[in-house]
Design a protein around this motif. Structure first.
Motif, PDB file in Angstrom:
ATOM      1  N   GLY A 106     -12.266 -33.079  -0.268  1.00 11.69           N
ATOM      2  CA  GLY A 106     -10.994 -32.891   0.425  1.00 11.69           C
ATOM      3  C   GLY A 106     -10.975 -31.612   1.237  1.00 11.69           C
ATOM      4  O   GLY A 106     -10.482 -31.589   2.380  1.00 11.69           O
ATOM      5  N   LYS A 107     -11.498 -30.531   0.677  1.00 15.57           N
ATOM      6  CA  LYS A 107     -11.538 -29.264   1.402  1.00 15.57           C
ATOM      7  C   LYS A 107     -12.460 -29.341   2.608  1.00 15.57           C
ATOM      8  O   LYS A 107     -12.159 -28.811   3.689  1.00 15.57           O
ATOM      9  N   LEU A 108     -13.607 -30.027   2.452  1.00 17.63           N
ATOM     10  CA  LEU A 108     -14.540 -30.160   3.574  1.00 17.63           C
ATOM     11  C   LEU A 108     -13.933 -31.015   4.679  1.00 17.63           C
ATOM     12  O   LEU A 108     -14.080 -30.712   5.872  1.00 17.63           O
ATOM     13  N   ALA A 109     -13.217 -32.077   4.305  1.00 17.87           N
ATOM     14  CA  ALA A 109     -12.541 -32.910   5.305  1.00 17.87           C
ATOM     15  C   ALA A 109     -11.492 -32.099   6.049  1.00 17.87           C
ATOM     16  O   ALA A 109     -11.331 -32.243   7.270  1.00 17.87           O
ATOM     17  N   ALA A 110     -10.784 -31.239   5.321  1.00 16.85           N
ATOM     18  CA  ALA A 110      -9.776 -30.393   5.962  1.00 16.85           C
ATOM     19  C   ALA A 110     -10.424 -29.441   6.959  1.00 16.85           C
ATOM     20  O   ALA A 110      -9.897 -29.223   8.064  1.00 16.85           O
ATOM     21  N   GLU A 111     -11.560 -28.870   6.587  1.00 18.48           N
ATOM     22  CA  GLU A 111     -12.269 -27.991   7.521  1.00 18.48           C
ATOM     23  C   GLU A 111     -12.653 -28.752   8.795  1.00 18.48           C
ATOM     24  O   GLU A 111     -12.556 -28.218   9.911  1.00 18.48           O
ATOM     25  N   ALA A 112     -13.099 -29.992   8.635  1.00 22.94           N
ATOM     26  CA  ALA A 112     -13.484 -30.792   9.797  1.00 22.94           C
ATOM     27  C   ALA A 112     -12.292 -31.022  10.721  1.00 22.94           C
ATOM     28  O   ALA A 112     -12.414 -30.964  11.952  1.00 22.94           O
ATOM     29  N   LEU A 113     -11.126 -31.283  10.146  1.00 26.80           N
ATOM     30  CA  LEU A 113      -9.920 -31.471  10.950  1.00 26.80           C
ATOM     31  C   LEU A 113      -9.541 -30.193  11.694  1.00 26.80           C
ATOM     32  O   LEU A 113      -9.172 -30.233  12.877  1.00 26.80           O
ATOM     33  N   LEU A 114      -9.649 -29.075  11.018  1.00 26.23           N
ATOM     34  CA  LEU A 114      -9.350 -27.797  11.663  1.00 26.23           C
ATOM     35  C   LEU A 114     -10.266 -27.577  12.862  1.00 26.23           C
ATOM     36  O   LEU A 114      -9.821 -27.171  13.945  1.00 26.23           O
ATOM     37  N   SER A 115     -11.559 -27.850  12.682  1.00 28.56           N
ATOM     38  CA  SER A 115     -12.514 -27.688  13.772  1.00 28.56           C
ATOM     39  C   SER A 115     -12.157 -28.582  14.952  1.00 28.56           C
ATOM     40  O   SER A 115     -12.177 -28.155  16.117  1.00 28.56           O
ATOM     41  N   ALA A 116     -11.800 -29.833  14.667  1.00 33.80           N
ATOM     42  CA  ALA A 116     -11.470 -30.777  15.742  1.00 33.80           C
ATOM     43  C   ALA A 116     -10.244 -30.322  16.533  1.00 33.80           C
ATOM     44  O   ALA A 116     -10.242 -30.367  17.776  1.00 33.80           O
ATOM     45  N   PHE A 117      -9.198 -29.872  15.830  1.00 34.72           N
ATOM     46  CA  PHE A 117      -7.990 -29.416  16.527  1.00 34.72           C
ATOM     47  C   PHE A 117      -8.261 -28.158  17.341  1.00 34.72           C
ATOM     48  O   PHE A 117      -7.661 -27.958  18.398  1.00 34.72           O
ATOM     49  N   CYS A 118      -9.156 -27.306  16.853  1.00 35.84           N
ATOM     50  CA  CYS A 118      -9.507 -26.122  17.629  1.00 35.84           C
ATOM     51  C   CYS A 118     -10.141 -26.517  18.962  1.00 35.84           C
ATOM     52  O   CYS A 118      -9.842 -25.933  20.011  1.00 35.84           O
ATOM     53  N   HIS A 119     -11.007 -27.509  18.910  1.00 32.70           N
ATOM     54  CA  HIS A 119     -11.698 -27.920  20.130  1.00 32.70           C
ATOM     55  C   HIS A 119     -10.828 -28.785  21.038  1.00 32.70           C
ATOM     56  O   HIS A 119     -10.949 -28.718  22.265  1.00 32.70           O
ATOM     57  N   LEU A 120      -9.942 -29.580  20.465  1.00 37.25           N
ATOM     58  CA  LEU A 120      -9.122 -30.486  21.270  1.00 37.25           C
ATOM     59  C   LEU A 120      -7.837 -29.851  21.785  1.00 37.25           C
ATOM     60  O   LEU A 120      -7.343 -30.209  22.857  1.00 37.25           O
ATOM     61  N   ASP A 121      -7.300 -28.913  21.022  1.00 43.55           N
ATOM     62  CA  ASP A 121      -5.972 -28.381  21.337  1.00 43.55           C
ATOM     63  C   ASP A 121      -5.924 -26.868  21.483  1.00 43.55           C
ATOM     64  O   ASP A 121      -4.842 -26.298  21.626  1.00 43.55           O
ATOM     65  N   GLY A 122      -7.079 -26.224  21.434  1.00 48.63           N
ATOM     66  CA  GLY A 122      -7.094 -24.785  21.631  1.00 48.63           C
ATOM     67  C   GLY A 122      -6.549 -23.986  20.464  1.00 48.63           C
ATOM     68  O   GLY A 122      -6.134 -22.835  20.626  1.00 48.63           O
ATOM     69  N   PHE A 123      -6.538 -24.584  19.282  1.00 52.32           N
ATOM     70  CA  PHE A 123      -6.090 -23.864  18.093  1.00 52.32           C
ATOM     71  C   PHE A 123      -7.106 -22.785  17.708  1.00 52.32           C
ATOM     72  O   PHE A 123      -8.273 -22.834  18.088  1.00 52.32           O
ATOM     73  N   THR A 124      -6.645 -21.842  16.908  1.00 51.53           N
ATOM     74  CA  THR A 124      -7.524 -20.927  16.193  1.00 51.53           C
ATOM     75  C   THR A 124      -7.353 -21.202  14.710  1.00 51.53           C
ATOM     76  O   THR A 124      -6.220 -21.220  14.203  1.00 51.53           O
ATOM     77  N   ALA A 125      -8.458 -21.446  14.017  1.00 58.23           N
ATOM     78  CA  ALA A 125      -8.411 -21.745  12.581  1.00 58.23           C
ATOM     79  C   ALA A 125      -9.488 -20.942  11.866  1.00 58.23           C
ATOM     80  O   ALA A 125     -10.668 -21.007  12.231  1.00 58.23           O
ATOM     81  N   HIS A 126      -9.071 -20.184  10.879  1.00 60.55           N
ATOM     82  CA  HIS A 126     -10.003 -19.435  10.045  1.00 60.55           C
ATOM     83  C   HIS A 126      -9.978 -20.042   8.656  1.00 60.55           C
ATOM     84  O   HIS A 126      -8.955 -20.011   7.968  1.00 60.55           O
ATOM     85  N   ALA A 127     -11.104 -20.629   8.255  1.00 58.42           N
ATOM     86  CA  ALA A 127     -11.216 -21.273   6.949  1.00 58.42           C
ATOM     87  C   ALA A 127     -11.927 -20.320   5.999  1.00 58.42           C
ATOM     88  O   ALA A 127     -13.114 -20.024   6.181  1.00 58.42           O
ATOM     89  N   PHE A 128     -11.202 -19.846   5.008  1.00 54.73           N
ATOM     90  CA  PHE A 128     -11.756 -18.898   4.048  1.00 54.73           C
ATOM     91  C   PHE A 128     -12.198 -19.655   2.803  1.00 54.73           C
ATOM     92  O   PHE A 128     -11.379 -20.258   2.110  1.00 54.73           O
ATOM     93  N   ARG A 129     -13.496 -19.619   2.556  1.00 53.71           N
ATOM     94  CA  ARG A 129     -14.047 -20.302   1.381  1.00 53.71           C
ATOM     95  C   ARG A 129     -13.953 -19.358   0.182  1.00 53.71           C
ATOM     96  O   ARG A 129     -14.797 -18.493  -0.017  1.00 53.71           O
ATOM     97  N   PHE A 130     -12.888 -19.562  -0.585  1.00 51.96           N
ATOM     98  CA  PHE A 130     -12.592 -18.656  -1.689  1.00 51.96           C
ATOM     99  C   PHE A 130     -13.614 -18.768  -2.806  1.00 51.96           C
ATOM    100  O   PHE A 130     -14.081 -19.863  -3.141  1.00 51.96           O
ATOM    101  N   GLY A 131     -13.912 -17.622  -3.420  1.00 55.10           N
ATOM    102  CA  GLY A 131     -14.480 -17.617  -4.754  1.00 55.10           C
ATOM    103  C   GLY A 131     -13.336 -17.903  -5.722  1.00 55.10           C
ATOM    104  O   GLY A 131     -12.316 -18.468  -5.352  1.00 55.10           O
ATOM    105  N   ASN A 132     -13.490 -17.510  -6.974  1.00 54.84           N
ATOM    106  CA  ASN A 132     -12.430 -17.744  -7.965  1.00 54.84           C
ATOM    107  C   ASN A 132     -11.411 -16.613  -7.879  1.00 54.84           C
ATOM    108  O   ASN A 132     -11.713 -15.475  -8.232  1.00 54.84           O
ATOM    109  N   VAL A 133     -10.210 -16.951  -7.430  1.00 51.28           N
ATOM    110  CA  VAL A 133      -9.141 -15.973  -7.270  1.00 51.28           C
ATOM    111  C   VAL A 133      -8.380 -15.867  -8.590  1.00 51.28           C
ATOM    112  O   VAL A 133      -7.951 -16.884  -9.147  1.00 51.28           O
ATOM    113  N   VAL A 134      -8.185 -14.649  -9.086  1.00 48.39           N
ATOM    114  CA  VAL A 134      -7.549 -14.454 -10.387  1.00 48.39           C
ATOM    115  C   VAL A 134      -6.494 -13.359 -10.300  1.00 48.39           C
ATOM    116  O   VAL A 134      -6.525 -12.520  -9.401  1.00 48.39           O
TER     117      VAL A 134
END
Length: 324
Positions: free
Chosen positions: A155-183
């Motif tokens: 699910g997270k990888l699919a979301a990253e793919a969508l973010l990339s597509a919107f950046c290229h199609l619509d001029g969005f800026t998307a920063h995908a932060f691949r978290f370690g374990n947040v505590v």
């Protein structure tokens, strides 16, 4: 520049800390905390509502129209922080559509709402689970192929793919932060929380999923928020992915020892079950290559083991635990 911010999942563990940090900044014009409360309550957001810049919206990110309504009139300079997601990857083993609905469909809904209104920048909470069982340790962002072994990772990888597509199609800026374990404080899931809950019910025995040798990186929630805000100001326009976490790792057995010590318990029998993985889809080792993050001038101030100990103390304080 005074900005407006929308934080999806804004009442949750990371979200409430993010909202708190934004409100501490005088340049923040407005914050919308948007949450369906499926994984949390309003407990952590309510004290912040005394600030007139904050509004809380009880709604689902899959309601694109409602989210678009909250963003109507916003400018391209305003920012969506997309944290809303399932918090227990084990649930996806039984409900194979859960993480696709919450991660992929939810992200598509957020992006469509942004496309209809004004914001063009989204900061996304991705995960180490996109790598699956990594072929390279420590793992850099370029490691591939991406082969998730859980529905959460898919699910997270699919979301990253969508973010990339919107950046290229619509001029969005998307920063995908691949978290370690947040505590940290306010957690309602994760290994530290689970150990405290188990030992609170039975002090002489601790059931541990896996062989105890699973090791991952852990970092404090306030440092996660600081890392996102610092790095997002430096990464630039377009689509970027970045590992965000701590150097080194801590094992599950080490975490158990810390929790037992902080609870003041002795003679606890530790029972391991499940082999090398705690559950189907669990990745035994998560160790990051943080070269790109460190090149931006940011690194976690608190090491992995100290972050675990601080988290345990905070969670125990929330419960009013008194050492025997």
């Amino acid at each position: 520049m005074r900005r407006r911010w929308c934080v999806t999942g804004g009442a949750g563990f990371i979200g409430s800390h993010f909202v708190e940090r934004l409100l501490a900044d005088e340049d923040t014009a407005e914050v919308v905390a948007y949450d369906n409360l499926s994984n949390t309550t309003t407990r952590w957001i309510e004290p912040l509502l005394t600030d007139p810049r904050l509004s809380f919206v009880h709604a689902d990110i899959l309601d694109t129209g409602r989210l678009a309504g909250e963003l109507t009139g916003w400018s391209a300079a305003d920012v969506v922080v997309h944290l809303a997601s399932s918090v227990d990857m084990r649930r996806g083993y039984h409900d194979r559509g859960l993480d696709l609905r919450q991660c992929a469909d939810g992200t598509l809904s957020v992006l469509n709402a942004m496309r209809e209104t004004g914001p063009r920048t989204v900061l996304f909470a991705s995960s180490s689970t996109v790598y699956g069982d990594p072929l390279v340790l420590p793992t850099p962002e370029s490691a591939g192929p991406y082969a998730p072994i859980s529905m959460y990772g898919a699910g997270k990888l699919a979301a990253e793919a969508l973010l990339s597509a919107f950046c290229h199609l619509d001029g969005f800026t998307a920063h995908a932060f691949r978290f370690g374990n947040v505590v940290g404080a306010r957690m309602n899931h994760g290994v530290i929380h689970d150990f405290i809950e188990k030992l609170g019910d039975r002090e002489d025995r601790l059931h541990i999923l896996g062989d105890g040798r699973q090791r991952k990186n852990y970092f404090l929630v306030e440092e996660c928020v600081d890392g996102i805000l610092t790095a997002s100001g430096l990464l630039g326009e377009g689509f970027h992915v970045l590992n965000l976490g701590n150097a080194g790792t801590v094992s599950v057995d080490e975490i158990a020892a810390v929790v037992i010590e902080e609870m003041g318990l002795t003679g606890v029998k530790q029972v391991h079950e499940g082999g090398t993985r705690g559950w189907p889809g669990d990745v035994p080792v998560v160790e990051y290559d943080l070269a790109r993050l460190h090149a931006l001038g940011w690194s976690a101030r608190t090491d992995c083991l100290s972050a675990v100990r601080i988290c345990a103390r905070r969670l125990l304080a929330e419960r009013g635990w008194r050492r025997p």
